[in-house]
Enzyme design. Structure first.
Site, PDB file in Angstrom:
ATOM      1  N   GLY A  90       9.234  -9.317   6.599  1.00  0.00           N
ATOM      2  CA  GLY A  90       7.932  -9.063   5.987  1.00  0.00           C
ATOM      3  C   GLY A  90       7.918  -9.575   4.562  1.00  0.00           C
ATOM      4  O   GLY A  90       8.708  -9.120   3.739  1.00  0.00           O
TER       5      GLY A  90
ATOM      6  N   LYS B  55      -0.130  15.428  -1.781  1.00  0.00           N
ATOM      7  CA  LYS B  55      -0.796  14.315  -1.104  1.00  0.00           C
ATOM      8  C   LYS B  55      -2.178  14.756  -0.664  1.00  0.00           C
ATOM      9  O   LYS B  55      -2.411  15.940  -0.391  1.00  0.00           O
ATOM     10  CB  LYS B  55       0.009  13.889   0.131  1.00  0.00           C
ATOM     11  CG  LYS B  55      -0.235  12.454   0.548  1.00  0.00           C
ATOM     12  CD  LYS B  55       0.588  11.479  -0.287  1.00  0.00           C
ATOM     13  CE  LYS B  55       0.473  10.077   0.253  1.00  0.00           C
ATOM     14  NZ  LYS B  55       1.375   9.153  -0.432  1.00  0.00           N
TER      15      LYS B  55
ATOM     16  N   GLY C  58       5.259  -9.622   2.204  1.00  0.00           N
ATOM     17  CA  GLY C  58       4.045  -9.256   1.481  1.00  0.00           C
ATOM     18  C   GLY C  58       4.300  -9.293  -0.016  1.00  0.00           C
ATOM     19  O   GLY C  58       5.289  -9.868  -0.477  1.00  0.00           O
TER      20      GLY C  58
ATOM     21  N   VAL D  89       5.253  -7.038  -2.293  1.00  0.00           N
ATOM     22  CA  VAL D  89       6.485  -6.422  -2.804  1.00  0.00           C
ATOM     23  C   VAL D  89       7.686  -7.307  -2.486  1.00  0.00           C
ATOM     24  O   VAL D  89       8.503  -7.624  -3.348  1.00  0.00           O
ATOM     25  CB  VAL D  89       6.688  -4.996  -2.226  1.00  0.00           C
ATOM     26  CG1 VAL D  89       8.059  -4.457  -2.612  1.00  0.00           C
ATOM     27  CG2 VAL D  89       5.593  -4.060  -2.740  1.00  0.00           C
TER      28      VAL D  89
END
Length: 364
Positions: free
Chosen positions: A180, A80, A182, A184
């Site tokens: 949620g 990362k 969104g 996805v």
């Protein structure tokens, strides 16, 4: 923070500090483990309170990617990057091109992608300096928006969890409460609606709620009410840590399966839901469709091949449930164990190969 002590404790391989005075680049690349292959993990840009906080975040996220990639069955390790700065004010093209040169200098040990605070455009700038980047614009051979693919993986994972909890993976007539809606979660809703599931939604964004209600005949509830609704499956698809002391007593669902990261506030909450008999699909296994999709770009993106690989999330979760029962451990621990067993198995076979090779040479 004693960096080498920390790296030794969690067996990190490499920490790279990248600085470019001209563009203002200050970045940290953390490579956790490359046993399975090159480290793949996104680049996050964030206004950290201190350099130490940035280093800790990079290290924590890199280790998470090792487990995510291993559990997804990818031949990739975990890494990362964090770039220190405000993504709204501090970005410039030179910064990402300079960063691309640092990635190139690692010769393929680390491959990046977009993350919080970075965009496809930023990845395109990195791509000007290196091929070790995914999630670039489709005209450069990318897979495009990962949300529908991640959503499809969550849906397949939800079916596996339903199979474990109810004995059948059919979601027809099942009630799914989605927190949620969104991009996805909207894709998840599409698959659920097509299969004949009943959908309950909530979101702080009223337009997102209305969109789901209109498209999927979903029922809308207030954000605080989503935990206590009558449902078979609770799907956290927004913020993390929504499985906690306040919410667990309210839950009526037999399954927790959603796309959010870090769903358990603490590991103890994973123990509590396990004791309650709730089937939990560990977040980094069920939401790995996005990383599976971008990983396919490394072979020249093929959508049908990527989608077939995403479908194996179902099998990965069935394996997690099997390990959970085998070892009598919560599923979040079983997911880690599955990833660790895969890494350890390859490490052993590689060591044996090197050992055998050494013997062959010594006999000559």
């Amino acid at each position: 923070m004693e960096i080498f002590k920390y790296m030794e404790k969690y067996d990190y391989e490499q920490l790279v500090f990248c600085q470019d005075e001209n563009s203002g680049l200050k970045a940290v690349i953390a490579i956790h483990d490359t046993t399975l292959g090159p480290a793949l993990g996104g680049t996050r840009m964030w206004t950290y309170n201190s350099e130490e906080e940035a280093i800790e975040d990079a290290l924590r996220l890199a280790k998470g990617m090792t487990y995510k990639n291993a559990a997804a069955g990818l031949n990739l390790g975990g890494g990362k990057t964090v770039i220190i700065g405000d993504p709204k004010k501090d970005k410039n093209p030179e910064m990402f091109r300079a960063f691309g040169r640092y990635i190139q200098s690692l010769n393929g040990r680390y491959i990046t992608a977009e993350d919080v605070g970075t965009t496809v455009h930023d990845m395109d700038l990195i791509h000007m300096e290196t091929d070790y980047v995914t999630g670039i614009s489709p005209e450069f051979g990318s897979s495009g928006n990962p949300s529908p693919v991640t959503g499809y993986g969550v849906y397949k994972g939800m079916k596996a969890a339903a199979k474990e909890a109810f004995g059948s993976d059919s979601l027809e007539g099942r009630t799914v409460a989605i927190q949620g809606v969104g991009n996805v979660a909207y894709a998840v809703c599409e698959h659920l609606h097509k299969e004949g599931a009943n959908i309950i939604v909530t979101d702080i964004n009223e337009d997102a709620v209305k969109r789901a209600v209109d498209a999927f005949d979903a029922k809308a509830v207030a954000p605080d009410d989503i935990y206590s609704v009558d449902c078979d499956i609770y799907a956290p698809c927004a913020l993390g840590a929504t499985i906690n002391d306040e919410t667990i007593p309210q839950l009526k669902a037999k399954v927790i399966a959603g796309s959010a990261n870090n769903q358990l506030k603490t590991s103890e909450h994973g123990d509590i839901i396990h004791e309650k008999g709730i089937v939990y699909a560990p977040d980094y296994v069920i939401n790995s469709g996005g990383v599976i999709n971008v990983a396919d770009e490394l072979n020249g993106y093929n959508e049908s091949r990527a989608m077939r690989k995403v479908e194996t999330i179902y099998d990965s979760l069935m394996r997690v449930f099997e390990i959970s029962k085998r070892d009598n451990i919560p599923t979040y621990v079983a997911a880690d164990r599955m990833a660790e067993e895969r890494i350890e198995s390859l490490r052993k076979s590689r060591n044996q190969f090197l050992l055998n090779g050494h013997h062959t040479l010594s006999r000559r």
